[in-house]
Every structure is written in C-alpha cells, then in structure tokens.
Design a protein around this motif. Structure first.
Motif, PDB file in Angstrom:
ATOM      1  N   VAL A 138      52.886 102.478  75.714  1.00 37.84           N
ATOM      2  CA  VAL A 138      54.332 102.743  75.822  1.00 37.84           C
ATOM      3  C   VAL A 138      54.872 102.115  77.099  1.00 37.84           C
ATOM      4  N   TYR A 139      54.141 102.312  78.212  1.00 39.90           N
ATOM      5  CA  TYR A 139      54.580 101.766  79.495  1.00 39.90           C
ATOM      6  C   TYR A 139      54.530 100.234  79.477  1.00 39.90           C
ATOM      7  N   GLN A 140      53.543  99.685  78.828  1.00 43.17           N
ATOM      8  CA  GLN A 140      53.442  98.229  78.719  1.00 43.17           C
ATOM      9  C   GLN A 140      54.614  97.657  77.913  1.00 43.17           C
ATOM     10  N   GLU A 141      54.993  98.341  76.853  1.00 42.66           N
ATOM     11  CA  GLU A 141      56.120  97.894  76.024  1.00 42.66           C
ATOM     12  C   GLU A 141      57.434  97.981  76.805  1.00 42.66           C
ATOM     13  N   ASN A 142      57.587  99.049  77.576  1.00 44.50           N
ATOM     14  CA  ASN A 142      58.793  99.192  78.392  1.00 44.50           C
ATOM     15  C   ASN A 142      58.891  98.074  79.433  1.00 44.50           C
ATOM     16  N   LEU A 143      57.754  97.722  80.037  1.00 47.60           N
ATOM     17  CA  LEU A 143      57.730  96.620  80.997  1.00 47.60           C
ATOM     18  C   LEU A 143      58.077  95.300  80.312  1.00 47.60           C
ATOM     19  N   LYS A 144      57.548  95.094  79.133  1.00 51.02           N
ATOM     20  CA  LYS A 144      57.828  93.859  78.383  1.00 51.02           C
ATOM     21  C   LYS A 144      59.321  93.715  78.085  1.00 51.02           C
ATOM     22  N   LYS A 145      59.950  94.798  77.662  1.00 51.04           N
ATOM     23  CA  LYS A 145      61.387  94.784  77.360  1.00 51.04           C
ATOM     24  C   LYS A 145      62.207  94.522  78.621  1.00 51.04           C
ATOM     25  N   LYS A 147      59.613  96.321  89.118  1.00 52.59           N
ATOM     26  CA  LYS A 147      58.573  96.714  90.072  1.00 52.59           C
ATOM     27  C   LYS A 147      58.018  98.103  89.752  1.00 52.59           C
ATOM     28  N   ASN A 148      58.891  99.023  89.385  1.00 53.07           N
ATOM     29  CA  ASN A 148      58.447 100.383  89.079  1.00 53.07           C
ATOM     30  C   ASN A 148      57.821 100.499  87.691  1.00 53.07           C
ATOM     31  N   TYR A 149      58.287  99.653  86.735  1.00 53.27           N
ATOM     32  CA  TYR A 149      57.606  99.600  85.441  1.00 53.27           C
ATOM     33  C   TYR A 149      56.161  99.116  85.626  1.00 53.27           C
ATOM     34  N   LYS A 150      55.981  98.129  86.479  1.00 57.11           N
ATOM     35  CA  LYS A 150      54.632  97.614  86.761  1.00 57.11           C
ATOM     36  C   LYS A 150      53.767  98.697  87.414  1.00 57.11           C
ATOM     37  N   LYS A 151      54.379  99.497  88.298  1.00 58.08           N
ATOM     38  CA  LYS A 151      53.641 100.585  88.944  1.00 58.08           C
ATOM     39  C   LYS A 151      53.194 101.611  87.904  1.00 58.08           C
ATOM     40  N   LYS A 208      63.551 109.169  91.566  1.00 59.73           N
ATOM     41  CA  LYS A 208      62.909 108.633  92.770  1.00 59.73           C
ATOM     42  C   LYS A 208      62.195 109.741  93.532  1.00 59.73           C
ATOM     43  N   ALA A 209      62.869 110.884  93.639  1.00 59.22           N
ATOM     44  CA  ALA A 209      62.252 112.030  94.321  1.00 59.22           C
ATOM     45  C   ALA A 209      60.948 112.424  93.620  1.00 59.22           C
ATOM     46  N   ASN A 210      60.950 112.342  92.292  1.00 61.00           N
ATOM     47  CA  ASN A 210      59.745 112.709  91.527  1.00 61.00           C
ATOM     48  C   ASN A 210      58.569 111.780  91.845  1.00 61.00           C
ATOM     49  N   THR A 211      58.861 110.491  92.029  1.00 59.52           N
ATOM     50  CA  THR A 211      57.782 109.547  92.355  1.00 59.52           C
ATOM     51  C   THR A 211      57.219 109.807  93.748  1.00 59.52           C
ATOM     52  N   ILE A 212      58.066 110.307  94.640  1.00 58.27           N
ATOM     53  CA  ILE A 212      57.599 110.627  95.997  1.00 58.27           C
ATOM     54  C   ILE A 212      56.780 111.908  95.995  1.00 58.27           C
ATOM     55  N   LEU A 213      57.234 112.889  95.217  1.00 59.66           N
ATOM     56  CA  LEU A 213      56.543 114.175  95.154  1.00 59.66           C
ATOM     57  C   LEU A 213      55.283 114.113  94.295  1.00 59.66           C
ATOM     58  N   HIS A 214      55.258 113.170  93.329  1.00 60.31           N
ATOM     59  CA  HIS A 214      54.109 113.028  92.427  1.00 60.31           C
ATOM     60  C   HIS A 214      53.746 111.545  92.318  1.00 60.31           C
ATOM     61  N   PRO A 215      53.174 110.984  93.378  1.00 60.84           N
ATOM     62  CA  PRO A 215      52.925 109.539  93.437  1.00 60.84           C
ATOM     63  C   PRO A 215      51.865 109.035  92.455  1.00 60.84           C
ATOM     64  N   GLU A 216      51.147 109.927  91.775  1.00 63.92           N
ATOM     65  CA  GLU A 216      50.138 109.524  90.796  1.00 63.92           C
ATOM     66  C   GLU A 216      50.665 109.612  89.367  1.00 63.92           C
ATOM     67  N   SER A 217      51.930 109.907  89.188  1.00 72.04           N
ATOM     68  CA  SER A 217      52.498 110.081  87.850  1.00 72.04           C
ATOM     69  C   SER A 217      53.058 108.770  87.308  1.00 72.04           C
ATOM     70  N   ALA A 218      52.392 108.200  86.325  1.00 69.87           N
ATOM     71  CA  ALA A 218      52.879 106.984  85.668  1.00 69.87           C
ATOM     72  C   ALA A 218      54.215 107.243  84.992  1.00 69.87           C
ATOM     73  N   ASN A 219      54.344 108.422  84.384  1.00 70.56           N
ATOM     74  CA  ASN A 219      55.581 108.770  83.694  1.00 70.56           C
ATOM     75  C   ASN A 219      56.757 108.842  84.656  1.00 70.56           C
ATOM     76  N   GLY A 220      56.495 109.328  85.877  1.00 72.99           N
ATOM     77  CA  GLY A 220      57.553 109.415  86.877  1.00 72.99           C
ATOM     78  C   GLY A 220      58.097 108.044  87.242  1.00 72.99           C
ATOM     79  N   PHE A 221      57.206 107.078  87.444  1.00 71.79           N
ATOM     80  CA  PHE A 221      57.641 105.719  87.796  1.00 71.79           C
ATOM     81  C   PHE A 221      58.330 105.033  86.618  1.00 71.79           C
TER      82      PHE A 221
END
Length: 462
Positions: free
Chosen positions: A450-457, A431-435, A400-413
C-alpha cells in the motif's frame, strides 16, 4: 572371603549410619543438644544484628541446658520448637526461628540425596509460583491479587508482570497479603514501583556486617502499566509478616494505600537461613529496617491497618471500599479526560502559522504521556480534520506530531505525506512516502504494498 567380609561390614555400617542419620524420631543425646546450642550461639554472636542481645540469648540457652530443660524434647522437630521459644523469649525477634529439615530418605552427601533434594525443591517452586496464588477482576472492575510471598526478584519479576497485566485496566486494586510471610526486599520494591513514580524512597535496610545501609527507591519503569493514581487497598492479618509488612508499611507511610484487616506479625529484621547441622537450621536476622519517614520500623508492634476488621470480614469490607473508591476514580478520570480534550480541541480550532505546529505537538505529547491517546487515535484525528473539517493545515500539524511521537510508525509517515500532498508540498510529501516505505520494509509490514503504491502515485503527480 576377606574382600567379601570387608564389603559386608562396609555395607552394614552404611545402612546403620543411614538409619541413624535420617531418623527424625530418635532420642537426642545430651552431647548432641549441647553441640547444637554451642553452634547456634556462635552463629548468633557472629551474625545477629544486635550482638548484645545475642550474648544474652546465649546465656539463657546455656542456663536452660544446665537446668535440663531440653531433656524432655526427644525429636529434632520438638527440640527446634523448644529452641525457638527459648531464643524468642529473650530477643523477642519472631524472625529468629530454628527449623528441622525435611525428612529426606537418602543418606546425606550422596548423589541420591542431591536428586531427592532437587526434586523436592522443584516441586515446592512450582506449587509456590513465586507467591502469586490468584488474580481476578471482582465486581465493579476491581483488580484482586492474592500474593502469598515475595520470591527472589530474578525469579518473580516475569510472573509479577504477567499477573499485573491482568488487572492493568481496573479502577481500583486490592492486594491480599493476609497469608504472606514475606521474602525478597528487591521484589517488594519492584511491586511497589507499579504504584509510584520513580525515585520514591521506600525503605532502608541496615546490616551489621560491613556496617552498611542499603536504600530502596521505586523504579522509573516496570515491564507493565504503572497504576500511580489507581486506588489501592492492602489486606493484612496477623500472618502478614516481614517483607509483606514492609510492602504494607511502605504504602501506609507514603499514604498510597488503605490497609484493611488486622495488625501484622511484627517482624522487621531481614536475614538468612544458616545450617546448624544436618538436621537443623536457623534464620538469623542480620539487619533492621529503617523507614525514611518514621525513622523506625514495625518490629515487635506490627503494622496497624487504618480499618480494623476480622479476618472473615476483610475481603468483603475491602471490596466495598474499593468499589466506592473506583466510582470516585472514574468520575475524576472523566473530568480529567474532558478537560484534556477540550484543551486539545482548542488548539485545533484555528491554524496559526507561527504557533499551531508547536502547540499541537505539545498538547498531543501531553495526552500521550497521560496515556489517553494512542498512535492510531492521533492518526484518525488527523483524517477527521483532513476529510471532514477540510482543515488541511491543521491535519498536517497533527500528522507531523504523530511522526515525532511515534517515529517507527510507517502509517504515521504515510498519512503525513498525504496531508503534505494535499497542500501541494510535493517534495516533502515524497520524502515522507519514502520514509513510510523504508519503515514498512524494515518491519516486514503487511501494508508495504500500500505504501509503495502511494509513493508511486506521488511520484507520478510530480
């Protein structure tokens, strides 16, 4: 025939004028010299920062002229040199110098002359390279920058950033100003800003025109990596002059660098070049430097280095000092890193429902601001606690801290969503997978699938 004769006369006149105007070796008439001294005197009286000194200088020039002192000088080059010696004998200002123009071949005020001047200036600009002559990393991880001038900020900034990037990971820096004759004060300020926090008052320049003073402060940001704590050494010589002296004096008075070499030239009065006639110009100081700490400057006395050595010894001596300083810097850095990480790990030891999230964010933010941890390292730390230590709640706080410090990082979310899923918080996880998918789509990330597959699962689990 009349037209032809007129044309021939005109052509002959132009050729004669061309030969007369462009010859630097002709004998100069008494009238010519008198006009030069008159124009020079007017320029000094109108613009020189010290008007009373300008008047005394004018009187001295006229006395020398009346005594036929300048009769012996028969070229513009020798006349310019003689004038320089004369004015400096009164004002002791090494900035004030009379110069002869380059020996252009084409007549003035013609398209051919304009082209010739343009080509000449382009050649000089390319060879000068904004003053940046050489950059390299010496033994002991010492950055070395040979800077021959401070060009105009708008032209030099991008080159400065490129050169500074090449030494950004060194453990000590040497800036060699031994052949630097000065330049733009804004460029001096910009390069100084690499070695200070923002808002440090470096210097002030007072100008006669408008009776104004301009203050120069370091910038909060540069387009590169600041080296605020890295040991800094500056090599000086008697050729170090003007803006290069300001850089050296700034560093010395702020106790930011160690100066090595010889006492500098002693020119602290800024100004500009003014044409006297087609062949001669003069640099007239229109202002003076005022250091905020000493309340004075280096005019006439130079900047005296802390460590005096000959020019032949300067680089080797500075390199020795820099290697010793770099060793001490690395030890200090190791201790700093160790203490910082010990503090971080202490916050990760046990999960506290009330304080852990805030404490972990604060500590990671501190580590990021100190430049000792990056986005991917925070992510790896989170997985270490998620996978190896089986501390899902601690891992969740890290992600969570990583998403706050790096709000443009898809990998962080995406990673934060995974930890939330592990804790059974499906709605927040989705919600965070969608982000993550949203950011990856906007960024055209190669990992989008990869992110789309993770959201699907995640949606299927719910």
């Amino acid at each position: 025939m009349i037209v032809i004769r007129k044309y021939f006369f005109l052509l002959s006149t132009l050729l004669l004028c061309h030969t007369t105007i462009n010859s630097q070796d002709i004998e100069l008439s008494e009238k010519y010299k008198k006009e030069v001294i008159s124009t020079l005197s007017k320029l000094m009286n109108d613009r020189y920062v010290f008007p009373d000194v300008a008047k005394k200088t004018e009187e001295h020039l006229k006395k020398q002229f009346d005594k036929k002192h300048f009769d012996q000088f028969v070229t513009n080059e020798s006349f310019a040199e003689a004038l320089t010696k004369s004015v400096q004998s009164i004002n002791n200002d090494k900035h004030m110098k009379i110069m002869s123009q380059p020996p252009y071949e084409q007549p003035s005020m013609t398209p051919e002359r304009l082209i010739e001047e343009k080509i000449y200036n382009l050649k000089r600009k390319k060879e000068y390279n904004a003053g940046f002559n050489n950059v390299k990393v010496l033994e002991g991880n010492i950055g070395y920058l040979d800077l021959r001038g401070f060009t105009y900020y708008k032209e030099g900034k991008i080159i400065a950033d490129a050169y500074m990037k090449l030494i950004s990971n060194t453990d000590a820096v040497i800036i060699d100003l031994s052949k630097n004759g000065g330049g733009d004060p804004d460029m001096v300020k910009y390069l100084c800003s690499y070695f200070f926090k923002g808002g440090v008052h470096l210097n002030s320049l007072y100008f006669r025109e408008g009776n104004k003073t301009i203050d120069f402060y370091t910038l909060d940001k540069v387009d590169g990596t600041k080296m605020i704590d890295v040991p800094l050494f500056v090599i000086t010589s008697k050729r170090t002059f003007s803006g290069a002296e300001e850089f050296s004096y700034n560093m010395q008075t702020q106790k930011r660098a160690t100066l090595v070499g010889q006492t500098t030239g002693g020119g602290a009065n800024p100004g500009g070049t003014n044409p006297i006639n087609e062949f001669l110009s003069v640099f007239i100081p229109t202002g003076k430097a005022i250091n905020p700490i000493t309340k004075t400057n280096w005019e006439g006395v130079g900047v005296v280095p802390e460590i005096k050595v000959s020019s032949d010894e300067s680089l080797n001596k500075t390199h020795e000092l820099a290697k010793t300083a770099a060793d001490q810097y690395r030890k200090k850095l190791k201790e700093f890193y160790t203490n910082t990480f010990i503090n971080l790990l202490s916050k990760l030891e046990n999960y506290d429902e009330v304080n852990s999230e805030k404490n972990i964010l604060t500590t990671l933010k501190d580590c990021k601001e100190k430049g000792i941890i990056e986005e991917w390292e925070i992510n790896a730390l989170g997985y270490q606690y998620l996978m190896e230590h089986k501390k899902s709640k601690i891992a969740m706080c890290i992600f969570k801290a990583n998403t706050i410090l790096h709000p443009e990082s898809a990998n962080g979310f995406d990673s934060y969503a995974e930890a939330l899923m592990e804790l059974g918080n499906y709605d927040k996880s989705i919600k965070n997978y969608k982000k993550a998918v949203e950011l990856a789509t906007a960024d055209n990330s190669p990992d989008l699938s990869v992110y789309q597959e993770n959201l699907k699962k995640a949606l299927q689990k719910k």
